[in-house]
Structures are given as C-alpha cells and as structure tokens.
Design a protein around this motif. Structure first.
Motif, PDB file in Angstrom:
ATOM      1  N   MET A   1       1.358  -4.254   1.426  1.00 25.96           N
ATOM      2  CA  MET A   1       0.867  -2.901   1.555  1.00 25.96           C
ATOM      3  C   MET A   1      -0.277  -2.855   2.569  1.00 25.96           C
ATOM      4  O   MET A   1      -0.328  -1.965   3.393  1.00 25.96           O
ATOM      5  N   ILE A   2      -1.200  -3.794   2.504  1.00 21.74           N
ATOM      6  CA  ILE A   2      -2.351  -3.777   3.400  1.00 21.74           C
ATOM      7  C   ILE A   2      -1.918  -3.868   4.856  1.00 21.74           C
ATOM      8  O   ILE A   2      -2.358  -3.098   5.697  1.00 21.74           O
ATOM      9  N   ARG A   3      -1.057  -4.813   5.163  1.00 17.19           N
ATOM     10  CA  ARG A   3      -0.611  -4.978   6.564  1.00 17.19           C
ATOM     11  C   ARG A   3       0.194  -3.774   7.035  1.00 17.19           C
ATOM     12  O   ARG A   3       0.077  -3.373   8.189  1.00 17.19           O
ATOM     13  N   GLN A   4       1.010  -3.199   6.158  1.00 17.25           N
ATOM     14  CA  GLN A   4       1.811  -2.040   6.536  1.00 17.25           C
ATOM     15  C   GLN A   4       0.931  -0.858   6.922  1.00 17.25           C
ATOM     16  O   GLN A   4       1.290  -0.066   7.777  1.00 17.25           O
ATOM     17  N   TRP A   5      -0.219  -0.726   6.293  1.00 17.94           N
ATOM     18  CA  TRP A   5      -1.126   0.364   6.578  1.00 17.94           C
ATOM     19  C   TRP A   5      -2.088   0.031   7.701  1.00 17.94           C
ATOM     20  O   TRP A   5      -2.892   0.868   8.109  1.00 17.94           O
ATOM     21  N   GLY A   6      -2.067  -1.209   8.200  1.00 19.11           N
ATOM     22  CA  GLY A   6      -2.915  -1.607   9.311  1.00 19.11           C
ATOM     23  C   GLY A   6      -4.380  -1.782   8.944  1.00 19.11           C
ATOM     24  O   GLY A   6      -5.264  -1.571   9.760  1.00 19.11           O
ATOM     25  N   ILE A   7      -4.630  -2.172   7.694  1.00 22.54           N
ATOM     26  CA  ILE A   7      -6.008  -2.343   7.231  1.00 22.54           C
ATOM     27  C   ILE A   7      -6.390  -3.812   7.360  1.00 22.54           C
ATOM     28  O   ILE A   7      -6.032  -4.633   6.532  1.00 22.54           O
ATOM     29  N   ASN A   8      -7.064  -4.163   8.407  1.00 21.10           N
ATOM     30  CA  ASN A   8      -7.595  -5.516   8.575  1.00 21.10           C
ATOM     31  C   ASN A   8      -8.151  -5.680   9.980  1.00 21.10           C
ATOM     32  O   ASN A   8      -7.952  -4.846  10.840  1.00 21.10           O
ATOM     33  N   GLN A   9      -8.867  -6.775  10.164  1.00 14.89           N
ATOM     34  CA  GLN A   9      -9.278  -7.170  11.501  1.00 14.89           C
ATOM     35  C   GLN A   9      -8.305  -8.258  11.927  1.00 14.89           C
ATOM     36  O   GLN A   9      -8.121  -9.244  11.214  1.00 14.89           O
ATOM     37  N   LYS A  10      -7.704  -8.078  13.057  1.00 13.28           N
ATOM     38  CA  LYS A  10      -6.692  -9.008  13.529  1.00 13.28           C
ATOM     39  C   LYS A  10      -7.204 -10.440  13.502  1.00 13.28           C
ATOM     40  O   LYS A  10      -8.310 -10.721  13.945  1.00 13.28           O
ATOM     41  N   ASP A  11      -6.408 -11.334  12.979  1.00 15.50           N
ATOM     42  CA  ASP A  11      -6.669 -12.778  12.901  1.00 15.50           C
ATOM     43  C   ASP A  11      -7.751 -13.169  11.903  1.00 15.50           C
ATOM     44  O   ASP A  11      -8.086 -14.339  11.813  1.00 15.50           O
ATOM     45  N   ILE A  12      -8.332 -12.225  11.170  1.00 17.55           N
ATOM     46  CA  ILE A  12      -9.347 -12.572  10.178  1.00 17.55           C
ATOM     47  C   ILE A  12      -8.811 -12.387   8.759  1.00 17.55           C
ATOM     48  O   ILE A  12      -9.140 -13.127   7.862  1.00 17.55           O
ATOM     49  N   ASN A  13      -7.969 -11.401   8.535  1.00 15.65           N
ATOM     50  CA  ASN A  13      -7.400 -11.096   7.217  1.00 15.65           C
ATOM     51  C   ASN A  13      -8.474 -10.912   6.159  1.00 15.65           C
ATOM     52  O   ASN A  13      -8.405 -11.464   5.074  1.00 15.65           O
ATOM     53  N   ASN A  14      -9.485 -10.121   6.471  1.00 13.64           N
ATOM     54  CA  ASN A  14     -10.598  -9.929   5.555  1.00 13.64           C
ATOM     55  C   ASN A  14     -10.521  -8.611   4.778  1.00 13.64           C
ATOM     56  O   ASN A  14     -11.510  -8.136   4.261  1.00 13.64           O
ATOM     57  N   GLU A  15      -9.341  -8.048   4.676  1.00 12.95           N
ATOM     58  CA  GLU A  15      -9.198  -6.721   4.115  1.00 12.95           C
ATOM     59  C   GLU A  15      -9.228  -6.713   2.589  1.00 12.95           C
ATOM     60  O   GLU A  15      -8.810  -7.642   1.927  1.00 12.95           O
ATOM     61  N   ILE A  16      -9.772  -5.605   2.056  1.00 13.69           N
ATOM     62  CA  ILE A  16      -9.742  -5.304   0.634  1.00 13.69           C
ATOM     63  C   ILE A  16      -9.392  -3.828   0.529  1.00 13.69           C
ATOM     64  O   ILE A  16     -10.068  -2.976   1.109  1.00 13.69           O
ATOM     65  N   LEU A  17      -8.334  -3.517  -0.209  1.00 18.25           N
ATOM     66  CA  LEU A  17      -7.878  -2.141  -0.380  1.00 18.25           C
ATOM     67  C   LEU A  17      -8.053  -1.754  -1.843  1.00 18.25           C
ATOM     68  O   LEU A  17      -7.615  -2.475  -2.738  1.00 18.25           O
ATOM     69  N   ILE A  18      -8.702  -0.630  -2.069  1.00 22.43           N
ATOM     70  CA  ILE A  18      -8.852  -0.081  -3.421  1.00 22.43           C
ATOM     71  C   ILE A  18      -7.970   1.158  -3.470  1.00 22.43           C
ATOM     72  O   ILE A  18      -8.118   2.071  -2.670  1.00 22.43           O
ATOM     73  N   PHE A  19      -7.052   1.185  -4.424  1.00 12.25           N
ATOM     74  CA  PHE A  19      -6.032   2.223  -4.477  1.00 12.25           C
ATOM     75  C   PHE A  19      -6.027   2.834  -5.874  1.00 12.25           C
ATOM     76  O   PHE A  19      -6.062   2.104  -6.862  1.00 12.25           O
ATOM     77  N   ALA A  20      -5.981   4.155  -5.950  1.00 12.75           N
ATOM     78  CA  ALA A  20      -5.885   4.821  -7.249  1.00 12.75           C
ATOM     79  C   ALA A  20      -5.101   6.113  -7.108  1.00 12.75           C
ATOM     80  O   ALA A  20      -5.297   6.867  -6.158  1.00 12.75           O
ATOM     81  N   THR A  21      -4.205   6.346  -8.062  1.00 20.30           N
ATOM     82  CA  THR A  21      -3.573   7.658  -8.169  1.00 20.30           C
ATOM     83  C   THR A  21      -4.362   8.436  -9.215  1.00 20.30           C
ATOM     84  O   THR A  21      -4.969   7.859 -10.113  1.00 20.30           O
ATOM     85  N   THR A  22      -4.371   9.736  -9.091  1.00 16.27           N
ATOM     86  CA  THR A  22      -5.155  10.558 -10.016  1.00 16.27           C
ATOM     87  C   THR A  22      -4.355  11.702 -10.629  1.00 16.27           C
ATOM     88  O   THR A  22      -4.877  12.413 -11.478  1.00 16.27           O
TER      89      THR A  22
END
Length: 83
Positions: A1-22
């Motif tokens: 999911m993270i890569r599909q949405w493009g959330i990260n710095q290239k070559d670092i993979n330091n992403e954190i995604l917080i996801f919630a439905t309401t």
C-alpha cells in the motif's frame, strides 16, 4: 500500500503510514499503522498495537480525529528520536 501511494523517500524506505476509516459504523472501522522496510525493525506488531490502543483509539472513539492522529504521530516521533 505504501509504495502504491508513493509515500517514501526513494532508496531510504523510511515511510510510516497511519490509516483509519471513520464511516464504517461502530466497531467496523479499520485503523492501521504500516511501516516501510527502513524503520520496520523498530516497530513490532505489539508495539504498533500498543501505540494505537494508547494514543489513537481513545480519541477516535470520541470522534476527535485530529487529536487521535496527533497523539500517535507524537509518539512515533518520540520513538524515532530515541533510537
């Protein structure tokens, strides 16, 4: 999911995604923290679950979405600063 949405710095993979439905109804909403490969070793499923339970869920249950996300982001930032 993270890569599909493009959330990260290239070559670092330091992403954190917080996801919630309401809008799925009481006890049917989805709340997740997804961690990329970079910080992954610092975040066990138990640690992520504790963060959600302690820092996010109480505010979500009261409908205070801003506070819910703020609390869990503050805790992640504290964790990152301590490592």
């Amino acid at each position: 999911m993270i890569r599909q949405w493009g959330i990260n710095q290239k070559d670092i993979n330091n992403e954190i995604l917080i996801f919630a439905t309401t809008d799925q109804g009481v006890r049917n909403n989805v709340v997740r923290i997804a961690v990329g490969q970079g910080p992954e070793g610092n975040y066990s499923n138990g640690k992520l679950g504790r963060m959600l339970d302690e820092y996010m869920m109480p505010s979500l249950e009261n409908g205070d979405y801003i506070r819910a996300f703020t609390h869990v982001v503050d805790e992640i930032q504290a964790e990152e600063g301590s490592e």
